[in-house]
Design a protein around this motif. Structure first.
Motif, short mmCIF file in Angstrom:
data_model
loop_
_atom_site.label_atom_id
_atom_site.label_comp_id
_atom_site.label_asym_id
_atom_site.label_seq_id
_atom_site.Cartn_x
_atom_site.Cartn_y
_atom_site.Cartn_z
N VAL A 624 0.84 -1.21 0.00
CA VAL A 624 0.00 0.00 0.00
C VAL A 624 0.87 1.25 0.00
CG1 VAL A 624 -1.69 1.30 1.34
CG2 VAL A 624 -1.96 -1.16 1.06
N VAL A 625 1.91 1.23 0.86
CA VAL A 625 2.79 2.41 0.93
C VAL A 625 3.49 2.63 -0.40
CG1 VAL A 625 4.88 3.28 2.01
CG2 VAL A 625 3.10 2.27 3.42
N GLY A 630 3.97 7.86 -4.74
CA GLY A 630 4.04 8.98 -5.68
C GLY A 630 3.02 10.07 -5.37
N PRO A 631 1.74 9.74 -5.24
CA PRO A 631 0.76 10.79 -4.91
C PRO A 631 1.04 11.46 -3.57
CG PRO A 631 -0.34 8.84 -5.78
CD PRO A 631 1.07 8.47 -5.60
N ASN A 632 1.46 10.68 -2.61
CA ASN A 632 1.76 11.28 -1.29
C ASN A 632 2.91 12.27 -1.39
OD1 ASN A 632 -0.28 9.85 0.00
ND2 ASN A 632 1.06 8.11 0.52
N MET A 636 2.71 16.21 -0.59
CA MET A 636 3.60 16.84 0.40
C MET A 636 4.32 18.03 -0.23
SD MET A 636 6.64 15.12 2.62
CE MET A 636 7.71 14.99 1.20
N LYS A 637 4.66 17.93 -1.53
CA LYS A 637 5.32 19.06 -2.19
C LYS A 637 4.35 20.24 -2.33
CE LYS A 637 8.76 20.74 -4.67
NZ LYS A 637 8.20 22.03 -5.01
#
Length: 676
Positions: A624-625, A630-632, A636-637
């Motif tokens: 899952v991680v 990529g989206p996370n 965060m950016k």
């Protein structure tokens, strides 16, 4: 003589000389060549003598060679026993003198090299007695003698080590034995390390043991420092007590005194010391020198026989009779002139004798006082060794006090006598001065009378004759005493020699028998020693073989012991595993549910299932991680960019507020100026 020359030629043709002589060429050598050959042989013994004799004087060559031959303890043969003839033969290069020297030197070169080497360090330099009066010279001389004794001891130890040294085979055996011992110790250390590693927290325990050892060593050093500081404190207290006692004595001595009394004491001490230095000591020194000169003269003279002593005694008696006659004639002739000064001369001689006796007593009292002070300091310094200063018994202290009182009274009496003698000496000096003035006046009057009568210089000539006769009488008396002493000394020496001969006669007879017996025992000892050496060599070889066999057996024993311990440990571990397997089997076979649940297999199976489920969950979570990574990261950016944008807006807002406040202040300031 031919054998001697043959031996010399053989030795000179060998190393290190390699002269290639034969009997004819050696016998045809010139005196200068023979001297150079002797110098080369001496240079081989002592390298300092490597000199070309053409570059030095003949006297220097002879002196150099005689000095070295004296150090080497060479004794000339009977044909040249006279030292002057031997010296002359060395200077001229005489064959009868040089050939025996070469023969003697070439017989024992190694022994003579050793003797010449030792002579450089053991020939003592004779320092005159007058130079030893200086403390620095005396200390250096004492240090020189101590170093010489130390060199003797070290050389003896070196020679003993050379003679009793081990062979190379023994050293190799020792080295191999030490290497084997080292290997055994390394193996033992490794076994101990392995055994210690099984203990729980062994690094911590080793560190604690090391700290304990360091602390024990520190404790011992601190205890030693404490003991040293205690002893230093005790010595300091002792010095303080002695200093306080000396201060108290000096204060007591100065308390009842005034400058005049102190100056008087110092003058008395100065007079006494000046008397010792100017009068007493020079007289004693002259008498000692005279006695030493006479003794040296007596020692230098040849031995006297009984007839010589009888002749000397008769001559002494005749001279004494002549001296007595001359003294009687002089007394009869000059009795009237001497009667005027005889009383004063007697008084002066009496005072001088009393003064000398008192000075001697005072010097002895000072020496006794210095000795007692030294004993007191020695006892006080040895107090710590005896457990502290010890007071004397009561009766000894009373005796000591009584002795001090008697000495004090005696000192006061002697002090009074010295003061009386000093006063009397002053009176006599004044009397002597008056008499000298009167004598000078009478002498002038006598000279004027002699000039008037035409006999000037008669009294001076008479006085010179009297003085010469007095000196002659003193010399004759001294000569008589010397001859008496010589005769008594010769008698004593003859008696001692006779007594020693009589006492040594039976001992010499017994010594001859013992020498014969000693020779027999020495021969028997040599035979026994040969037997002992052969037996010892056989036993030594057997012992070496047995030692090698024992060493192999010991190594095998050690290996078997190690195998035994290893097998024992393996057996114990297998027993433990077998016991655990039995318990597991019992738990599996048991019908009871509780024991079955406690079985290790079930527990381990349960734990394995739990870990597998946990690993499955973690793998799912990881998946899952990984899918959402990529989206996370993009989200965060975006949040970071938003945070940066908000920070810029906040700064712009703060800057706008500051500018508005500044403009407001400026506007208010302009209104104020307009109002004014």
């Amino acid at each position: 003589m031919a054998d001697q020359m043959q031996f010399i030629v053989e030795k000179l043709n060998q190393e290190p000389f390699r002269k290639n002589y034969n009997l004819i060429s050696f016998d045809s050598l010139e005196p200068l060549q023979l001297l150079q050959l002797l110098s080369d042989v001496l240079a081989e013994i002592d390298p300092k003598h490597a000199v070309d004799i053409r570059e030095e004087l003949p006297e220097q060559t002879a002196k150099r060679m005689l000095n070295l031959l004296g150090i080497l303890k060479y004794k000339p043969p009977g044909s040249v026993s006279d030292l002057s003839a031997f010296r002359q033969g060395l200077v001229t290069g005489s064959k009868p003198v040089i050939h025996p020297v070469l023969h003697w030197l070439l017989q024992r070169p190694s022994e003579l090299k050793k003797r010449a080497y030792l002579a450089r360090f053991l020939v003592k330099l004779e320092v005159p007695a007058e130079f030893l009066q200086d403390d620095t010279v005396a200390d250096i001389n004492a240090q020189y003698e101590e170093l010489m004794e130390a060199f003797k001891n070290l050389h003896k130890e070196h020679e003993q080590l050379k003679t009793s040294g081990l062979s190379t085979a023994e050293i190799r055996r020792d080295i191999s034995a030490m290497e084997e011992e080292k290997d055994r110790l390394v193996k033992r250390v490794e076994r101990l390390k392995k055994r210690v590693e099984t203990v729980q927290n062994h690094p911590r325990m080793l560190e604690i043991a090391r700290q304990l050892r360091l602390e024990k060593e520190r404790e011992e050093s601190l205890a030693q420092q404490k003991q040293e500081q205690k002893s230093q404190l005790f010595h300091a207290e002792q010095r303080l007590q002695r200093a306080q006692l000396q201060l108290k004595e000096m204060q007591d001595a100065v308390a009842d005194s005034n400058p005049e009394s102190l100056m008087k004491k110092l003058e008395e001490e100065l007079n006494f010391n000046s008397y010792l230095v100017t009068e007493k000591m020079p007289r004693e020194l002259e008498s000692k020198k005279a006695s030493v000169f006479l003794l040296q003269k007596v020692v230098a003279e040849p031995a006297m026989t009984q007839t010589d002593l009888t002749a000397l005694q008769s001559e002494i008696n005749e001279v004494n009779a002549q001296v007595n006659q001359l003294i009687e004639k002089r007394m009869l002739k000059y009795e009237a002139a001497d009667s005027k000064f005889s009383m004063y001369r007697q008084q002066a001689s009496l005072v001088a004798r009393r003064k000398e006796a008192k000075a001697q007593e005072l010097q002895e009292a000072r020496e006794e006082l210095a000795r007692l002070e030294g004993q007191v300091q020695l006892r006080s310094s040895h107090g710590p060794e005896l457990g502290g200063p010890q007071a004397p018994p009561e009766h000894e202290f009373k005796q000591y006090v009584a002795k001090l009182r008697t000495k004090n009274t005696l000192y006061k009496q002697k002090r009074q006598e010295i003061s009386e003698i000093t006063a009397e000496c002053g009176i006599l000096q004044r009397t002597e001065e008056l008499l000298r003035q009167r004598h000078q006046a009478l002498q002038q009057q006598l000279q004027s009378t002699e000039e008037q009568k035409g006999i000037s210089g008669y009294s001076y000539t008479q006085e010179e004759l009297e003085r010469v006769s007095a000196v002659k009488s003193e010399m004759d008396e001294m000569k008589g005493q010397t001859l008496d002493n010589m005769s008594e000394m010769v008698k004593r020496l003859n008696a001692v020699v006779a007594e020693k001969k009589a006492s040594l006669a039976p001992i010499i007879k017994e010594l001859r028998q013992l020498r014969h017996k000693c020779q027999e025992l020495t021969q028997e000892r040599d035979e026994k020693k040969l037997q002992y050496d052969s037996c010892a060599a056989g036993l030594e070889s057997n012992r070496a073989a047995l030692e090698q066999e024992v060493k192999v057996l010991l190594e095998e024993c050690a290996q078997q012991e190690s195998n035994y311990h290893y097998m024992n440990c393996m057996r114990r571990s297998l027993e433990v595993q077998l016991q655990r397997a039995r318990e597991e089997l019992k738990a599996c076979v048991s019908p009871e549910g509780q024991q079955r649940r406690r079985a290790l297999r079930e527990q381990y199976t349960k734990m394995i299932l739990e870990q597998e489920n946990l690993g499955k969950k973690l793998r799912e979570k990881q998946k899952v991680v990984r899918d959402n990574h990529g989206p996370n990261m993009k989200q965060m950016k975006m949040w970071q960019d938003l945070e940066q944008l908000m920070e810029c807006k906040r700064e712009c807002f703060l800057k706008q507020q500051n500018q508005a406040a500044i403009g407001q202040v400026i506007r208010e300031g302009g209104k104020d100026r307009l109002v004014l």
